[in-house]
Design an enzyme around this catalytic site. Structure first.
Site, PDB file in Angstrom:
ATOM      1  N   SER A   7       0.819  -1.128  -0.056  1.00 36.22           N
ATOM      2  CA  SER A   7       0.017  -0.183  -0.233  1.00 36.22           C
ATOM      3  C   SER A   7       0.897   1.370   0.097  1.00 36.22           C
ATOM      4  CB  SER A   7      -1.069  -0.129   1.224  1.00 36.22           C
ATOM      5  OG  SER A   7      -0.091  -0.005   2.462  1.00 36.22           O
ATOM      6  N   GLY A  44      -1.945  -4.334   0.936  1.00 32.48           N
ATOM      7  CA  GLY A  44      -2.179  -5.339   1.668  1.00 32.48           C
ATOM      8  C   GLY A  44      -1.177  -6.722   1.348  1.00 32.48           C
ATOM      9  N   ASN A  73       3.775  -5.793   5.654  1.00 35.61           N
ATOM     10  CA  ASN A  73       2.618  -6.520   6.113  1.00 35.61           C
ATOM     11  C   ASN A  73       3.158  -7.904   6.675  1.00 35.61           C
ATOM     12  OD1 ASN A  73       0.517  -4.660   5.270  1.00 35.61           O
ATOM     13  ND2 ASN A  73       1.175  -4.816   3.101  1.00 35.61           N
ATOM     14  N   ASP A 154      -4.771   6.587   9.651  1.00 41.08           N
ATOM     15  CA  ASP A 154      -4.529   5.613  10.340  1.00 41.08           C
ATOM     16  C   ASP A 154      -3.094   5.448  10.952  1.00 41.08           C
ATOM     17  OD1 ASP A 154      -2.842   5.509   8.124  1.00 41.08           O
ATOM     18  OD2 ASP A 154      -3.893   3.904   7.037  1.00 41.08           O
ATOM     19  N   HIS A 157      -0.122   5.353   6.728  1.00 35.26           N
ATOM     20  CA  HIS A 157       0.095   5.547   5.317  1.00 35.26           C
ATOM     21  C   HIS A 157       0.139   6.945   4.748  1.00 35.26           C
ATOM     22  CE1 HIS A 157      -2.153   1.634   5.516  1.00 35.26           C
ATOM     23  NE2 HIS A 157      -1.321   1.503   4.262  1.00 35.26           N
TER      24      HIS A 157
END
Length: 180
Positions: A7, A44, A73, A154, A157
């Protein structure tokens, strides 16, 4: 150049034209008119997912360079480091066997995964880079991540305002790679 990432390179929650990959491609074409950055990144994505997708990406695009920006991830899910190392190593071998030069990006994870895991994770990238004699690029969001104004809500990012900064930094790194 094919970017195989997660991402952080896939322009998460943004229009892909706002992402650092698209912005860097515009900058790079100034000096290299035919240059193309192919964004093979998926939000992801794990190293296993990247490894599974890589052969088709190599066949389709036939890149001169492959930049691997994966592992975050895996780390956030606490996957075994040996599995991450094996997947990244196999990706490098596949890309090299297809005639591409390879660069690997250092990835960092938050320290709350414990000292042993976090340190092992961090040391894994330079070790792989040395083993395969491929360039190791610094973790490109390290400075950005410290500025909450440049991060999405979040906290993981980079937001739209951060993307041009990432593009500038990555353009410099990519130009350096292309010199070799």
């Amino acid at each position: 150049m094919l970017i195989v990432g997660d991402s952080l390179s896939a322009a998460y929650r943004l229009d892909t034209r706002q992402g650092w990959v698209a912005l860097a491609e515009q900058q790079l074409r100034v000096e290299h008119p035919g240059f193309e950055l192919i964004n093979g990144s998926v939000s992801g994505e794990t190293s296993a997912g990247g490894l599974a997708r890589l052969p088709a990406l190599l066949d389709k695009h036939g890149p001169d360079w492959v930049l691997i920006e994966l592992g975050g991830n895996d780390g956030l899910r606490g996957f075994p480091l040996a599995r991450l190392e094996a997947n990244l190593s196999e990706m490098i071998e596949l890309a090299q066997d297809a005639g591409a030069e390879v660069a690997l990006m250092q990835i960092r994870i938050p320290p709350n995964y414990g000292r042993r895991y976090t340190e092992g994770f961090e040391k894994l990238y330079p070790s792989i880079s040395d083993s395969y004699d491929v360039p190791l690029l610094p973790f490109f969001i390290e400075e950005i991540a410290l500025d909450s104004e440049l991060m999405m809500d979040d906290g993981i990012h980079p937001n739209a305002e951060a993307q041009p900064l990432l593009a500038d930094d990555m353009t410099d790194h990519i130009l350096e790679l292309l010199k070799h």
